[in-house]
Motif scaffolding. Structure first.
Motif, PDB file in Angstrom:
ATOM      1  N   ALA A 234       0.827  -1.215   0.000  1.00  0.00           N
ATOM      2  CA  ALA A 234       0.000   0.000   0.000  1.00  0.00           C
ATOM      3  C   ALA A 234       0.861   1.265   0.000  1.00  0.00           C
ATOM      4  CB  ALA A 234      -0.918  -0.008   1.216  1.00  0.00           C
ATOM      5  N   THR A 235       2.169   1.106   0.189  1.00  0.00           N
ATOM      6  CA  THR A 235       3.080   2.261   0.193  1.00  0.00           C
ATOM      7  C   THR A 235       3.045   2.999  -1.143  1.00  0.00           C
ATOM      8  OG1 THR A 235       4.468   1.123   1.785  1.00  0.00           O
ATOM      9  CG2 THR A 235       5.498   2.925   0.580  1.00  0.00           C
ATOM     10  N   THR A 236       2.833   2.270  -2.212  1.00  0.00           N
ATOM     11  CA  THR A 236       2.783   2.906  -3.536  1.00  0.00           C
ATOM     12  C   THR A 236       1.711   3.994  -3.570  1.00  0.00           C
ATOM     13  OG1 THR A 236       3.680   1.021  -4.693  1.00  0.00           O
ATOM     14  CG2 THR A 236       2.263   2.460  -5.980  1.00  0.00           C
ATOM     15  N   ASP A 237       0.523   3.690  -3.060  1.00  0.00           N
ATOM     16  CA  ASP A 237      -0.557   4.686  -3.076  1.00  0.00           C
ATOM     17  C   ASP A 237      -0.240   5.844  -2.140  1.00  0.00           C
ATOM     18  OD1 ASP A 237      -1.992   3.400  -4.951  1.00  0.00           O
ATOM     19  OD2 ASP A 237      -3.518   2.583  -3.593  1.00  0.00           O
ATOM     20  N   LEU A 244       5.149  10.891  -5.686  1.00  0.00           N
ATOM     21  CA  LEU A 244       6.359  10.057  -5.766  1.00  0.00           C
ATOM     22  C   LEU A 244       6.068   8.735  -6.465  1.00  0.00           C
ATOM     23  CD1 LEU A 244       7.646  10.536  -2.122  1.00  0.00           C
ATOM     24  CD2 LEU A 244       8.609  11.576  -4.178  1.00  0.00           C
ATOM     25  N   HIS A 245       7.093   8.224  -7.144  1.00  0.00           N
ATOM     26  CA  HIS A 245       6.983   6.928  -7.829  1.00  0.00           C
ATOM     27  C   HIS A 245       7.703   5.885  -6.985  1.00  0.00           C
ATOM     28  CE1 HIS A 245       6.965   3.937 -10.946  1.00  0.00           C
ATOM     29  NE2 HIS A 245       8.283   3.953 -11.071  1.00  0.00           N
ATOM     30  N   VAL A 246       6.942   5.045  -6.309  1.00  0.00           N
ATOM     31  CA  VAL A 246       7.518   3.971  -5.477  1.00  0.00           C
ATOM     32  C   VAL A 246       6.847   2.673  -5.927  1.00  0.00           C
ATOM     33  CG1 VAL A 246       7.818   3.106  -3.122  1.00  0.00           C
ATOM     34  CG2 VAL A 246       7.922   5.564  -3.551  1.00  0.00           C
ATOM     35  N   PRO A 247       7.478   1.957  -6.872  1.00  0.00           N
ATOM     36  CA  PRO A 247       6.782   0.839  -7.535  1.00  0.00           C
ATOM     37  C   PRO A 247       6.770  -0.454  -6.710  1.00  0.00           C
ATOM     38  CG  PRO A 247       8.976   1.098  -8.458  1.00  0.00           C
ATOM     39  CD  PRO A 247       8.831   2.167  -7.403  1.00  0.00           C
ATOM     40  N   ILE A 248       5.676  -0.680  -6.027  1.00  0.00           N
ATOM     41  CA  ILE A 248       5.503  -1.909  -5.233  1.00  0.00           C
ATOM     42  C   ILE A 248       4.139  -2.503  -5.564  1.00  0.00           C
ATOM     43  CG2 ILE A 248       5.420  -2.880  -2.908  1.00  0.00           C
ATOM     44  CD1 ILE A 248       7.012  -0.454  -1.932  1.00  0.00           C
ATOM     45  N   ARG A 249       4.122  -3.808  -5.849  1.00  0.00           N
ATOM     46  CA  ARG A 249       2.846  -4.453  -6.187  1.00  0.00           C
ATOM     47  C   ARG A 249       2.602  -5.626  -5.229  1.00  0.00           C
ATOM     48  NH1 ARG A 249       6.739  -7.058  -8.847  1.00  0.00           N
ATOM     49  NH2 ARG A 249       6.419  -9.269  -9.271  1.00  0.00           N
ATOM     50  N   PRO A 250       1.339  -5.992  -5.037  1.00  0.00           N
ATOM     51  CA  PRO A 250       1.065  -7.151  -4.183  1.00  0.00           C
ATOM     52  C   PRO A 250       1.404  -8.446  -4.900  1.00  0.00           C
ATOM     53  CG  PRO A 250      -0.989  -6.206  -5.021  1.00  0.00           C
ATOM     54  CD  PRO A 250       0.117  -5.334  -5.539  1.00  0.00           C
ATOM     55  N   LEU A 251       2.078  -9.347  -4.213  1.00  0.00           N
ATOM     56  CA  LEU A 251       2.416 -10.672  -4.742  1.00  0.00           C
ATOM     57  C   LEU A 251       1.848 -11.698  -3.760  1.00  0.00           C
ATOM     58  CD1 LEU A 251       4.026 -12.255  -6.936  1.00  0.00           C
ATOM     59  CD2 LEU A 251       5.968 -12.216  -5.374  1.00  0.00           C
ATOM     60  N   LYS A 252       0.764 -12.310  -4.192  1.00  0.00           N
ATOM     61  CA  LYS A 252       0.002 -13.163  -3.264  1.00  0.00           C
ATOM     62  C   LYS A 252       0.751 -14.443  -2.897  1.00  0.00           C
ATOM     63  CE  LYS A 252      -4.463 -15.586  -3.490  1.00  0.00           C
ATOM     64  NZ  LYS A 252      -5.735 -15.557  -4.234  1.00  0.00           N
ATOM     65  N   GLY A 253       0.734 -14.770  -1.617  1.00  0.00           N
ATOM     66  CA  GLY A 253       1.324 -16.032  -1.151  1.00  0.00           C
ATOM     67  C   GLY A 253       0.322 -16.757  -0.276  1.00  0.00           C
ATOM     68  N   GLN A 254      -0.100 -17.928  -0.702  1.00  0.00           N
ATOM     69  CA  GLN A 254      -1.031 -18.716   0.114  1.00  0.00           C
ATOM     70  C   GLN A 254      -0.236 -19.714   0.952  1.00  0.00           C
ATOM     71  OE1 GLN A 254      -4.782 -19.895  -1.676  1.00  0.00           O
ATOM     72  NE2 GLN A 254      -4.191 -18.941  -3.611  1.00  0.00           N
ATOM     73  N   VAL A 255      -0.602 -19.829   2.210  1.00  0.00           N
ATOM     74  CA  VAL A 255       0.100 -20.741   3.131  1.00  0.00           C
ATOM     75  C   VAL A 255      -0.909 -21.527   3.957  1.00  0.00           C
ATOM     76  CG1 VAL A 255       2.192 -19.333   3.379  1.00  0.00           C
ATOM     77  CG2 VAL A 255       0.310 -18.987   4.952  1.00  0.00           C
ATOM     78  N   LEU A 256      -0.440 -22.646   4.484  1.00  0.00           N
ATOM     79  CA  LEU A 256      -1.268 -23.492   5.352  1.00  0.00           C
ATOM     80  C   LEU A 256      -0.535 -23.699   6.671  1.00  0.00           C
ATOM     81  CD1 LEU A 256      -1.998 -26.328   2.742  1.00  0.00           C
ATOM     82  CD2 LEU A 256      -3.347 -24.259   3.169  1.00  0.00           C
ATOM     83  N   ARG A 257      -1.311 -23.963   7.715  1.00  0.00           N
ATOM     84  CA  ARG A 257      -0.723 -24.404   8.993  1.00  0.00           C
ATOM     85  C   ARG A 257      -1.300 -25.764   9.313  1.00  0.00           C
ATOM     86  NH1 ARG A 257       0.429 -19.382   9.239  1.00  0.00           N
ATOM     87  NH2 ARG A 257       2.141 -18.687  10.559  1.00  0.00           N
ATOM     88  N   ALA A 357      10.272   2.678   3.691  1.00  0.00           N
ATOM     89  CA  ALA A 357      10.856   1.367   4.049  1.00  0.00           C
ATOM     90  C   ALA A 357       9.814   0.307   3.688  1.00  0.00           C
ATOM     91  CB  ALA A 357      11.211   1.319   5.527  1.00  0.00           C
ATOM     92  N   ALA A 358       9.882  -0.188   2.474  1.00  0.00           N
ATOM     93  CA  ALA A 358       8.847  -1.128   2.006  1.00  0.00           C
ATOM     94  C   ALA A 358       9.394  -1.918   0.813  1.00  0.00           C
ATOM     95  CB  ALA A 358       7.591  -0.356   1.596  1.00  0.00           C
ATOM     96  N   GLY A 359       8.577  -2.841   0.320  1.00  0.00           N
ATOM     97  CA  GLY A 359       8.938  -3.567  -0.907  1.00  0.00           C
ATOM     98  C   GLY A 359       9.843  -4.762  -0.662  1.00  0.00           C
ATOM     99  N   HIS A 360       9.659  -5.456   0.468  1.00  0.00           N
ATOM    100  CA  HIS A 360      10.585  -6.542   0.818  1.00  0.00           C
ATOM    101  C   HIS A 360      10.213  -7.897   0.228  1.00  0.00           C
ATOM    102  CE1 HIS A 360      11.693  -3.362   3.553  1.00  0.00           C
ATOM    103  NE2 HIS A 360      12.796  -4.019   3.871  1.00  0.00           N
ATOM    104  N   GLY A 361       9.147  -7.941  -0.554  1.00  0.00           N
ATOM    105  CA  GLY A 361       8.814  -9.160  -1.289  1.00  0.00           C
ATOM    106  C   GLY A 361       8.744 -10.396  -0.410  1.00  0.00           C
ATOM    107  N   ARG A 362       9.515 -11.427  -0.794  1.00  0.00           N
ATOM    108  CA  ARG A 362       9.522 -12.691  -0.053  1.00  0.00           C
ATOM    109  C   ARG A 362      10.410 -12.629   1.187  1.00  0.00           C
ATOM    110  NH1 ARG A 362       8.024 -17.150  -3.233  1.00  0.00           N
ATOM    111  NH2 ARG A 362       9.177 -18.463  -1.802  1.00  0.00           N
TER     112      ARG A 362
END
Ligand code: GLY
Length: 402
Positions: A234-237, A244-257, A357-362
């Motif tokens: 959400a930092t991009t918005d 400012l141009h701060v290019p960060i997109r959501p990258l979905k990760g599904q997990v199970l416990r 301070a954002a955009g740390h991906g995986r």
């Protein structure tokens, strides 16, 4: 980004001979915002974290792998160097956090087993081993029998394995809770609001609730000398609102416990290539096993899908057959904040009083200690820690046409 001017120094404001603490507003209470807040408080700043759901989002879904080697890929050497630097900070980070919070912060330091389901998957392991050897990282090729001595629950039908000893894992929910407590103990404040940075006369002067509806605490603006945008994707918005141009997109990760019938099914992180698809299994001290994760470029969609649950369970059970008896405790998805070059965006962005301070991906959990140190250095006007210079926001500066 409009300019590349670094922030001026902010450690202590001196007004009429009276020293006052630097006030920092942090927009976003995920692992990056929380870790930064904690380090800033330790350095003497006054800190407010603004987030309607502290420790939620991608942090709540994260597996907590401190695995710079087993997740390294060709062509991402800067990320590998930064990941190694941050992983080396994790033992001290965990120890200090536990002392400041009075809560356990368990770092499981048993390394990673990277296993192959078939002979094609073995080629993936061989390639990983070559990459790590090229970078002088510790990696041992183990016959499957030796891997099963370390992890008896592994399938007897595996084709091969690598042992990567200097890797670890944490429970991000435990870390977030410890950070929350440590921040409160050190005098930090939390506001449960959706916030955005407030710009006045070309300078960011703090954060304000994004709307009246976003302000259940009834509070007004949070004035600050420095505002840190740590809102994940959400930092991009938030940045766009400032031009400012701060290019960060959501990258979905599904997990199970999963909760296996027997405790201690696994003792370390197991990563696997299963007929060309990756899966990882991360044991918790509670006995649960986290199974992850998809990587889906599908926008801001956090749904859990039948196909992903099927694939994750199929691959996990192929590697550890007794997981078929485990209870499926939870299925969820997190939206990782991904950047075009897989490196985070950390530093000043050319507007006084503002740090991103954002955009740390995986790699949010892995890179939290190094990032928090980089944010602290930025606020104090000190040089960036080694390898965090790769995170400089200016690499995405848009140049103006003639
Ligand atoms: N670091 C593992 C993941 O993001 O799935």
């Amino acid at each position: 980004m409009s300019t590349t001017r670094p922030l001026s120094r902010h450690p202590v404001l001196v007004e009429s001979g009276v020293s006052t603490r630097t006030r920092v507003a942090i927009v976003g209470g995920g692992i990056i915002g929380l870790a930064s807040a904690w380090q800033l408080l330790r350095a003497g700043c006054a800190v407010t974290v603004l987030d309607p759901s502290v420790g939620g989002g991608a942090t709540n879904a994260a597996a907590g792998m401190i695995t710079p080697s087993s997740e390294a890929t060709f062509g991402h050497e800067a990320l590998l160097a930064a990941s190694i630097a941050s992983a080396a900070r994790w033992p001290t980070f965990a120890e200090q956090l536990s002392a400041d919070s009075g809560l356990p912060v368990e770092l499981c330091r048993e390394g990673t087993l990277f296993v192959a389901a078939d002979h094609d998957d073995e080629l993936v392991l061989a390639r990983q081993a070559r990459l790590l050897e090229r970078h002088h990282r510790s990696v041992d090729r183990l016959p499957s029998r030796a891997a099963r001595r370390l992890e008896p629950a592994l399938s007897p039908r595996l084709a091969g394995s690598l042992l990567i000893e200097d890797e670890s894992s944490v429970d991000p929910r435990q870390v977030a809770q410890a950070l929350r407590v440590a921040i409160t103990r050190l005098g930090g404040e939390f506001r449960r609001v959706h916030a955005r940075p407030q710009l006045r006369a070309g300078r960011v002067i703090g954060a304000v609730p994004a709307s009246e509806a976003a302000c259940p605490d009834g509070g007004g603006p949070c004035h600050a000398d420095v505002t840190v945008l740590a809102g994940g994707w959400a930092t991009t918005d938030l940045a766009t609102g400032l031009g400012l141009h701060v290019p960060i997109r959501p990258l979905k990760g599904q997990v199970l416990r999963l909760r296996p019938a027997a405790p201690d099914v696994l003792h370390r992180v197991v990563r696997a290539s299963v007929h060309g698809r990756f899966v990882y299994l991360v044991p918790r001290s509670s006995g649960e096993v986290v199974v992850g994760a998809t990587s889906e470029d599908v926008g801001p969609d956090a749904s859990v899908t039948a196909g992903a649950v099927h694939d994750l369970l199929h691959d996990a059970i192929e590697i550890v057959p007794e997981l078929s008896e485990a209870v499926l405790v939870e299925s969820l998805s997190g939206l990782r904040p991904a950047t075009p070059d897989n490196l985070p965006i950390v530093g000043a962005v050319g507007i006084d009083g503002l740090v991103v301070a954002a955009g740390h991906g995986r790699d949010g959990i892995l890179l939290a200690p190094l990032t928090a140190e980089a944010v602290l250095a930025e606020v104090l006007g000190q040089p960036s820690p080694q390898h965090a210079d790769h995170f400089a926001p200016q690499r995405f500066s848009r140049t103006e046409g003639p």
